[in-house]
Scaffold this motif. Structure first.
Motif, mmCIF file in Angstrom:
data_model
loop_
_atom_site.group_PDB
_atom_site.id
_atom_site.type_symbol
_atom_site.label_atom_id
_atom_site.label_comp_id
_atom_site.label_asym_id
_atom_site.label_seq_id
_atom_site.Cartn_x
_atom_site.Cartn_y
_atom_site.Cartn_z
ATOM 1 N N VAL A 1 0.605 -1.134 0.119
ATOM 2 C CA VAL A 1 0.416 -0.006 0.142
ATOM 3 C C VAL A 1 0.599 2.037 0.119
ATOM 4 C CG1 VAL A 1 -1.902 1.472 1.422
ATOM 5 C CG2 VAL A 1 -2.134 -0.871 0.867
ATOM 6 N N LEU A 2 2.063 1.439 1.187
ATOM 7 C CA LEU A 2 3.358 2.308 1.281
ATOM 8 C C LEU A 2 3.306 2.780 -0.517
ATOM 9 C CD1 LEU A 2 5.044 1.796 3.948
ATOM 10 C CD2 LEU A 2 2.885 4.053 3.538
ATOM 11 N N ARG A 3 3.792 1.326 -1.353
ATOM 12 C CA ARG A 3 4.469 1.405 -2.502
ATOM 13 C C ARG A 3 3.894 2.220 -3.874
ATOM 14 N NH1 ARG A 3 7.070 -3.550 -0.838
ATOM 15 N NH2 ARG A 3 5.503 -4.621 -2.227
ATOM 16 N N TYR A 4 2.231 1.807 -3.432
ATOM 17 C CA TYR A 4 1.316 1.653 -4.268
ATOM 18 C C TYR A 4 1.626 3.288 -3.668
ATOM 19 C CZ TYR A 4 -3.282 2.454 -5.926
ATOM 20 O OH TYR A 4 -4.344 3.272 -7.189
ATOM 21 N N TRP A 5 0.615 3.757 -2.686
ATOM 22 C CA TRP A 5 0.464 5.233 -2.336
ATOM 23 C C TRP A 5 1.976 6.904 -3.360
ATOM 24 C CZ3 TRP A 5 -1.272 4.907 3.154
ATOM 25 C CH2 TRP A 5 -2.951 4.912 2.620
ATOM 26 N N GLU A 6 2.716 6.242 -2.666
ATOM 27 C CA GLU A 6 4.153 6.728 -3.336
ATOM 28 C C GLU A 6 4.191 6.396 -4.677
ATOM 29 O OE1 GLU A 6 8.907 5.455 -3.842
ATOM 30 O OE2 GLU A 6 7.531 4.269 -2.323
ATOM 31 N N GLU A 7 3.162 5.632 -5.705
ATOM 32 C CA GLU A 7 3.837 5.458 -7.121
ATOM 33 C C GLU A 7 3.192 6.754 -7.462
ATOM 34 O OE1 GLU A 7 2.629 2.524 -11.021
ATOM 35 O OE2 GLU A 7 3.943 1.662 -8.960
ATOM 36 N N GLU A 8 1.159 6.913 -7.305
ATOM 37 C CA GLU A 8 0.378 7.027 -7.687
ATOM 38 C C GLU A 8 0.570 8.801 -6.749
ATOM 39 O OE1 GLU A 8 -2.235 5.934 -8.709
ATOM 40 O OE2 GLU A 8 -0.913 4.706 -9.981
ATOM 41 N N LEU A 9 0.951 8.900 -5.922
ATOM 42 C CA LEU A 9 1.466 10.208 -5.307
ATOM 43 C C LEU A 9 2.368 10.994 -5.280
ATOM 44 C CD1 LEU A 9 -0.547 9.779 -2.125
ATOM 45 C CD2 LEU A 9 -2.210 10.865 -3.822
ATOM 46 N N ASP A 10 3.351 10.363 -6.584
ATOM 47 C CA ASP A 10 4.351 10.945 -6.670
ATOM 48 C C ASP A 10 4.745 11.282 -5.717
ATOM 49 O OD1 ASP A 10 4.013 10.513 -9.474
ATOM 50 O OD2 ASP A 10 2.823 12.248 -9.922
ATOM 51 N N LEU A 11 5.222 10.925 -4.348
ATOM 52 C CA LEU A 11 6.150 11.286 -2.941
ATOM 53 C C LEU A 11 7.464 11.119 -3.844
ATOM 54 C CD1 LEU A 11 3.411 9.434 -0.709
ATOM 55 C CD2 LEU A 11 3.622 12.340 -1.722
ATOM 56 N N PRO A 12 8.536 11.812 -3.017
ATOM 57 C CA PRO A 12 9.058 11.573 -3.347
ATOM 58 C C PRO A 12 9.932 10.878 -1.915
ATOM 59 C CG PRO A 12 9.101 13.752 -2.244
ATOM 60 C CD PRO A 12 7.990 12.504 -2.292
ATOM 61 N N ILE A 13 10.002 9.952 -1.879
ATOM 62 C CA ILE A 13 11.087 8.898 -1.083
ATOM 63 C C ILE A 13 12.476 8.290 -1.536
ATOM 64 C CG2 ILE A 13 10.304 6.364 0.213
ATOM 65 C CD1 ILE A 13 8.526 8.746 0.815
ATOM 66 N N GLY A 14 12.860 8.204 -0.470
ATOM 67 C CA GLY A 14 14.541 8.339 0.089
ATOM 68 C C GLY A 14 15.058 7.502 -0.410
ATOM 69 N N ARG A 15 16.345 6.899 -0.862
ATOM 70 C CA ARG A 15 16.497 5.549 -0.744
ATOM 71 C C ARG A 15 17.830 5.169 -0.369
ATOM 72 N NH1 ARG A 15 13.721 1.800 -4.541
ATOM 73 N NH2 ARG A 15 11.961 3.355 -5.198
ATOM 74 N N ASN A 16 18.298 4.374 0.404
ATOM 75 C CA ASN A 16 19.583 4.141 1.065
ATOM 76 C C ASN A 16 20.900 3.777 -0.123
ATOM 77 O OD1 ASN A 16 19.338 1.281 -0.070
ATOM 78 N ND2 ASN A 16 19.023 0.723 2.419
ATOM 79 N N GLU A 17 21.695 3.303 0.409
ATOM 80 C CA GLU A 17 22.847 3.469 -0.590
ATOM 81 C C GLU A 17 22.473 2.128 -1.445
ATOM 82 O OE1 GLU A 17 22.855 2.931 2.979
ATOM 83 O OE2 GLU A 17 24.037 5.489 2.580
ATOM 84 N N MET A 18 22.299 0.438 -0.995
ATOM 85 C CA MET A 18 21.206 -0.408 -2.041
ATOM 86 C C MET A 18 20.008 -0.048 -2.801
ATOM 87 S SD MET A 18 23.153 -3.241 -0.481
ATOM 88 C CE MET A 18 22.573 -4.338 -0.385
ATOM 89 N N GLY A 19 19.655 0.988 -2.343
ATOM 90 C CA GLY A 19 18.435 1.043 -3.856
ATOM 91 C C GLY A 19 17.479 1.265 -2.965
ATOM 92 N N HIS A 20 17.270 0.606 -1.698
ATOM 93 C CA HIS A 20 16.033 0.122 -0.705
ATOM 94 C C HIS A 20 15.219 1.906 -0.201
ATOM 95 C CE1 HIS A 20 18.571 -3.620 -0.017
ATOM 96 N NE2 HIS A 20 17.238 -4.195 -1.113
ATOM 97 N N ARG A 21 14.387 1.322 -0.268
ATOM 98 C CA ARG A 21 13.492 2.752 -0.120
ATOM 99 C C ARG A 21 13.256 2.664 1.665
ATOM 100 N NH1 ARG A 21 10.118 0.373 -3.670
ATOM 101 N NH2 ARG A 21 8.678 1.366 -4.498
ATOM 102 N N TYR A 22 13.386 4.301 1.997
ATOM 103 C CA TYR A 22 13.668 3.947 3.681
ATOM 104 C C TYR A 22 12.573 5.556 3.606
ATOM 105 C CZ TYR A 22 16.778 8.267 2.975
ATOM 106 O OH TYR A 22 17.240 9.571 2.800
#
Length: 198
Positions: free
Chosen positions: A21-42
């Motif tokens: 659900v968080l991933r879906y909202w992030e995509e649909e709402l164009d939310l700028p979610i940070g990524r760590n050095e490994m490319g994982h969301r934080y």
């Protein structure tokens, strides 16, 4: 805000939704979610706060398209929006001050809804304008193509008739020349005959 970073599973638990659900909202709402050095969301505390407000709006039946329009206010930290969208029966109605506060909230809610409707109408009008422009352009191109073909057909027909006229004129000249030559020969023949008999 805080430097605390949450992985998606922890953030999902804090917001009380599934990770997808968080991933879906992030995509649909164009939310700028940070990524760590490994490319994982934080997720930060600010992200969690925003997702909680989104969840509250979703729980009240607000669609994501409307939430997207409210995002600037939500990101500014205007928590009143989620409270304004609460059902009227949840608002206390006991004292005059509460009634005045409720009326103020309703007025703010109406302003927000007016802005949402205006933005939706502008978006719809813009899309319709583009679609109509495309359809008109296609129709104009078809009409121009048709007119050019008709003009070419008329010119072809005119040249065909002109060619026929020239050919028939040349044929008539040849026939006159041939007929005229034979006449001259006949006249010359008769003159010779006349000269011999005389």
């Amino acid at each position: 805000m805080s430097d605390v970073r949450y992985m998606i599973s922890d953030a999902a638990k804090l917001v009380d939704v599934e990770a997808h659900v968080l991933r879906y909202w992030e995509e649909e709402l164009d939310l700028p979610i940070g990524r760590n050095e490994m490319g994982h969301r934080y997720y930060t505390e600010e992200n969690i706060r925003l997702f909680r407000q989104i969840k509250e709006l979703k729980d009240q039946g607000v669609q994501l398209k409307a939430v997207k329009m409210l995002l600037p206010d939500l990101e500014k930290g205007d928590s009143e929006i989620t409270h304004l969208l609460a059902r009227a029966d949840k608002l206390p109605i006991s004292a005059d001050s509460q009634t005045a506060a409720r009326e103020e909230k309703m007025h703010r809610f109406q302003c927000i809804m007016s802005r949402l409707i205006s933005e939706a109408l502008e978006d719809h009008t813009e899309k319709m304008g583009v679609e109509i422009g495309t359809q008109v352009s296609d129709q104009v191109i078809k009409e121009m193509d048709y007119l050019l073909r008709m003009k070419e057909e008329r010119e072809d027909e005119r040249f065909r008739r002109l060619d026929e006229t020239i050919r028939s004129s040349q044929k008539a000249r040849k026939e006159r020349a041939l007929f005229g030559g034979e006449e001259k020969k006949k006249r010359g023949f008769f003159r010779q005959k006349k000269g011999q008999t005389v």
